[in-house]
Write an enzyme that holds these catalytic residues in place. Structure first.
Site, PDB file in Angstrom:
ATOM      1  N   SER A   6       0.863  -1.188   0.000  1.00  0.00           N
ATOM      2  CA  SER A   6       0.000   0.000   0.000  1.00  0.00           C
ATOM      3  C   SER A   6       0.892   1.227   0.000  1.00  0.00           C
ATOM      4  O   SER A   6       2.064   1.167   0.381  1.00  0.00           O
ATOM      5  CB  SER A   6      -0.931  -0.001   1.216  1.00  0.00           C
ATOM      6  OG  SER A   6      -0.202  -0.171   2.406  1.00  0.00           O
ATOM      7  N   GLU A   8       1.076   5.655   0.603  1.00  0.00           N
ATOM      8  CA  GLU A   8       0.436   6.798   1.270  1.00  0.00           C
ATOM      9  C   GLU A   8       0.829   8.110   0.578  1.00  0.00           C
ATOM     10  O   GLU A   8       1.975   8.289   0.189  1.00  0.00           O
ATOM     11  CB  GLU A   8       0.898   6.814   2.731  1.00  0.00           C
ATOM     12  CG  GLU A   8       0.365   7.978   3.532  1.00  0.00           C
ATOM     13  CD  GLU A   8       0.693   7.839   5.018  1.00  0.00           C
ATOM     14  OE1 GLU A   8       0.641   6.715   5.574  1.00  0.00           O
ATOM     15  OE2 GLU A   8       1.025   8.867   5.618  1.00  0.00           O
ATOM     16  N   ASP A 101      -2.583  15.338  15.999  1.00  0.00           N
ATOM     17  CA  ASP A 101      -2.015  16.252  16.999  1.00  0.00           C
ATOM     18  C   ASP A 101      -2.718  17.590  16.843  1.00  0.00           C
ATOM     19  O   ASP A 101      -2.873  18.075  15.716  1.00  0.00           O
ATOM     20  CB  ASP A 101      -0.507  16.421  16.763  1.00  0.00           C
ATOM     21  CG  ASP A 101       0.218  15.100  16.994  1.00  0.00           C
ATOM     22  OD1 ASP A 101       0.052  14.528  18.080  1.00  0.00           O
ATOM     23  OD2 ASP A 101       0.922  14.646  16.070  1.00  0.00           O
ATOM     24  N   PHE A 208      11.315  15.478  10.327  1.00  0.00           N
ATOM     25  CA  PHE A 208      10.149  14.597  10.535  1.00  0.00           C
ATOM     26  C   PHE A 208      10.372  13.700  11.753  1.00  0.00           C
ATOM     27  O   PHE A 208       9.486  13.502  12.566  1.00  0.00           O
ATOM     28  CB  PHE A 208       9.958  13.653   9.347  1.00  0.00           C
ATOM     29  CG  PHE A 208       9.252  14.245   8.177  1.00  0.00           C
ATOM     30  CD1 PHE A 208       8.616  15.478   8.239  1.00  0.00           C
ATOM     31  CD2 PHE A 208       9.204  13.541   6.986  1.00  0.00           C
ATOM     32  CE1 PHE A 208       7.967  15.995   7.144  1.00  0.00           C
ATOM     33  CE2 PHE A 208       8.559  14.051   5.879  1.00  0.00           C
ATOM     34  CZ  PHE A 208       7.944  15.285   5.965  1.00  0.00           C
ATOM     35  N   HIS A 258       3.781  -0.905   3.759  1.00  0.00           N
ATOM     36  CA  HIS A 258       3.099   0.369   3.500  1.00  0.00           C
ATOM     37  C   HIS A 258       4.186   1.417   3.247  1.00  0.00           C
ATOM     38  O   HIS A 258       5.066   1.618   4.088  1.00  0.00           O
ATOM     39  CB  HIS A 258       2.264   0.751   4.731  1.00  0.00           C
ATOM     40  CG  HIS A 258       1.502   2.033   4.590  1.00  0.00           C
ATOM     41  ND1 HIS A 258       0.294   2.113   3.916  1.00  0.00           N
ATOM     42  CD2 HIS A 258       1.756   3.285   5.031  1.00  0.00           C
ATOM     43  CE1 HIS A 258      -0.158   3.359   3.958  1.00  0.00           C
ATOM     44  NE2 HIS A 258       0.710   4.094   4.628  1.00  0.00           N
TER      45      HIS A 258
HETATM   46  P1  FAD Z   1      -3.543   7.377  19.955  1.00  0.00           P
HETATM   47  O1  FAD Z   1      -3.603   5.955  19.623  1.00  0.00           O
HETATM   48  O2  FAD Z   1      -4.762   8.011  20.573  1.00  0.00           O
HETATM   49  O3  FAD Z   1      -2.289   7.584  20.941  1.00  0.00           O
HETATM   50  C1  FAD Z   1      -1.771   8.881  21.206  1.00  0.00           C
HETATM   51  C2  FAD Z   1      -1.050   8.875  22.549  1.00  0.00           C
HETATM   52  O4  FAD Z   1      -2.007   8.764  23.607  1.00  0.00           O
HETATM   53  C3  FAD Z   1      -0.088   7.705  22.743  1.00  0.00           C
HETATM   54  O5  FAD Z   1       1.019   8.164  23.489  1.00  0.00           O
HETATM   55  C4  FAD Z   1      -0.904   6.705  23.571  1.00  0.00           C
HETATM   56  O6  FAD Z   1      -0.072   5.860  24.360  1.00  0.00           O
HETATM   57  C5  FAD Z   1      -1.716   7.671  24.429  1.00  0.00           C
HETATM   58  N1  FAD Z   1      -3.017   7.111  24.849  1.00  0.00           N
HETATM   59  C6  FAD Z   1      -3.909   6.437  24.092  1.00  0.00           C
HETATM   60  N2  FAD Z   1      -5.001   6.107  24.823  1.00  0.00           N
HETATM   61  C7  FAD Z   1      -4.790   6.597  26.070  1.00  0.00           C
HETATM   62  C8  FAD Z   1      -5.541   6.603  27.278  1.00  0.00           C
HETATM   63  N3  FAD Z   1      -6.747   6.010  27.348  1.00  0.00           N
HETATM   64  N4  FAD Z   1      -5.019   7.207  28.389  1.00  0.00           N
HETATM   65  C9  FAD Z   1      -3.791   7.807  28.335  1.00  0.00           C
HETATM   66  N5  FAD Z   1      -3.027   7.851  27.197  1.00  0.00           N
HETATM   67  C10 FAD Z   1      -3.516   7.258  26.097  1.00  0.00           C
HETATM   68  N6  FAD Z   1      -1.611  12.466  11.786  1.00  0.00           N
HETATM   69  C11 FAD Z   1      -2.495  13.272  11.145  1.00  0.00           C
HETATM   70  O7  FAD Z   1      -2.824  14.354  11.663  1.00  0.00           O
HETATM   71  N7  FAD Z   1      -3.007  12.952   9.912  1.00  0.00           N
HETATM   72  C12 FAD Z   1      -2.696  11.787   9.297  1.00  0.00           C
HETATM   73  O8  FAD Z   1      -3.190  11.523   8.201  1.00  0.00           O
HETATM   74  C13 FAD Z   1      -1.806  10.887   9.951  1.00  0.00           C
HETATM   75  N8  FAD Z   1      -1.494   9.699   9.404  1.00  0.00           N
HETATM   76  C14 FAD Z   1      -0.713   8.807  10.111  1.00  0.00           C
HETATM   77  C15 FAD Z   1      -0.489   7.532   9.584  1.00  0.00           C
HETATM   78  C16 FAD Z   1       0.290   6.593  10.264  1.00  0.00           C
HETATM   79  C17 FAD Z   1       0.492   5.219   9.680  1.00  0.00           C
HETATM   80  C18 FAD Z   1       0.887   6.954  11.512  1.00  0.00           C
HETATM   81  C19 FAD Z   1       1.760   5.979  12.256  1.00  0.00           C
HETATM   82  C20 FAD Z   1       0.680   8.223  12.047  1.00  0.00           C
HETATM   83  C21 FAD Z   1      -0.131   9.156  11.365  1.00  0.00           C
HETATM   84  N9  FAD Z   1      -0.402  10.421  11.880  1.00  0.00           N
HETATM   85  C22 FAD Z   1      -1.269  11.274  11.226  1.00  0.00           C
HETATM   86  C23 FAD Z   1       0.229  10.870  13.123  1.00  0.00           C
HETATM   87  C24 FAD Z   1      -0.637  10.599  14.373  1.00  0.00           C
HETATM   88  O9  FAD Z   1      -1.843  11.302  14.292  1.00  0.00           O
HETATM   89  C25 FAD Z   1       0.182  11.065  15.595  1.00  0.00           C
HETATM   90  O10 FAD Z   1       1.253  10.178  15.808  1.00  0.00           O
HETATM   91  C26 FAD Z   1      -0.605  11.290  16.871  1.00  0.00           C
HETATM   92  O11 FAD Z   1       0.253  11.916  17.815  1.00  0.00           O
HETATM   93  C27 FAD Z   1      -1.120  10.017  17.539  1.00  0.00           C
HETATM   94  O12 FAD Z   1      -2.137   9.455  16.835  1.00  0.00           O
HETATM   95  P2  FAD Z   1      -2.673   7.984  17.219  1.00  0.00           P
HETATM   96  O13 FAD Z   1      -3.814   7.714  16.349  1.00  0.00           O
HETATM   97  O14 FAD Z   1      -1.566   7.021  17.258  1.00  0.00           O
HETATM   98  O15 FAD Z   1      -3.175   8.300  18.738  1.00  0.00           O
END
Ligand code: FAD
Length: 280
Positions: A6, A8, A101, A208, A258
């Site tokens: 895949s 991106e 973020d 990055f 990916h």
């Molecule tokens: P989460 O899974 O919610 O985790 C974020 C943090 O919160 C982690 O430290 C986790 O340990 C902590 N956490 C989770 N649940 C809890 C809880 N219940 N209590 C306390 N702490 C908790 N960003 C964008 O804006 N747009 C994109 O299109 C994008 N694409 C991405 C694609 C990939 C493959 C990856 C790996 C990252 C991408 N990102 C993107 C970046 C991502 O949004 C950031 O890394 C963001 O900081 C975390 O997102 P997450 O979905 O992993 O968050």
């Protein structure tokens, strides 16, 4: 070696960029037959229109299914529901569900705090209408308290209904293998597909990596720094490093690959050719 692939992309900012991306997706579709093309989404909805336009163009014209990313921070439930409905109407079957973020200047986190809440909401709103991918961090998310807590939070996303995960990029095969082993021990059985970032520009990659917490090992940083302005030698070296990483990932049983394309086709095609990787 055959394996699902895949790619991106980020949404281009201009009509010219959109036309170039069409050419790039056509080239990648022909050369690699990817399982899907994913499109990033700026947190807080900052790229919403451009992301939707890019997703539509890919879904309707490229011959490869589009998988929009959807980040929830700064969003309301009603806003996310409307986007999900739009994507369903477009025939989208896969979503990459993220927290994102909070953009600087934006204070209100909105209705979602974590990606696990978004995954649960998608399941509640759209049932099994989407295959849901989530993010995974073999070197751990920069805001996590510790490795154990981060793994537990990753498990929350899986328990909430994620079908698969794509990792942050890394250059240590051991980090990936140990992460997958740790997941196995916690009965996390979804496929964890490694995200692969080609090395074409050291300054950009270092920026990055600092921002997203991906580790650039010291030996690699030092080697890349030493190339200075000699971009051709840097790219040749970076290519060799990532070809070896890709081949190693296939060897250790990665369930797919990916690619973070940075909206370029040629480096990804060369990488697959030189690593001996063919689409499943
Ligand atoms: P989460 O899974 O919610 O985790 C974020 C943090 O919160 C982690 O430290 C986790 O340990 C902590 N956490 C989770 N649940 C809890 C809880 N219940 N209590 C306390 N702490 C908790 N960003 C964008 O804006 N747009 C994109 O299109 C994008 N694409 C991405 C694609 C990939 C493959 C990856 C790996 C990252 C991408 N990102 C993107 C970046 C991502 O949004 C950031 O890394 C963001 O900081 C975390 O997102 P997450 O979905 O992993 O968050």
């Amino acid at each position: 070696m055959t394996i699902p692939l895949s790619c991106e992309f980020f949404p281009p900012k201009s009509d010219d960029g959109a036309a170039k991306l069409r050419a790039i997706t056509t080239e990648l579709a022909t050369a690699l037959c990817p399982e899907y093309f994913s499109v990033t989404f700026g947190a807080g909805g900052s790229t919403q229109e451009r992301s939707f336009a890019t997703v539509s163009a890919i879904q309707l014209e490229s011959g490869v299914p589009a998988a929009p990313h959807l980040s929830c921070i700064g969003s309301t439930r009603a806003g996310i529901a409307a986007i999900l409905d739009q994507y369903q109407a477009l025939g989208i079957k896969r979503i990459v569900a993220l927290r994102g973020d909070l953009p600087s200047g934006m204070r209100d986190p909105g209705d979602f705090r974590y990606a696990s809440e978004l995954v649960a909401f998608i399941r509640q709103h759209s049932g099994d209408g989407f295959h849901i991918e989530v993010a995974a961090y073999p070197e751990f998310h920069p805001q996590s308290l510790n490795a154990k807590a981060d793994l537990q939070h990753f498990k929350h996303k899986v328990d909430a209904g994620a079908d698969g995960a794509i990792t942050q990029y890394f250059y240590s095969i051991e980090a990936y293998s140990r992460f997958v082993d740790d997941c196995d021990k916690r009965q996390i059985t979804i496929p964890i597909v490694p995200g692969i970032m080609p090395i074409n520009n050291y300054t950009q990659l270092a920026r990055f990596s600092d921002a997203c917490g991906a580790d650039l090992p010291r030996w690699l940083r030092k080697r890349l720094e030493a190339f200075g302005d000699d971009m051709d030698s840097l790219r040749a070296f970076g290519h060799e490093v990532v070809v070896n990483l890709t081949a190693d990932l296939v060897r250790v049983g990665a369930p797919g690959l990916h690619f973070y394309t940075m909206n370029q086709a040629a480096p990804i095609i060369a990488l697959c050719q030189d690593a001996g990787v063919h689409p499943a």
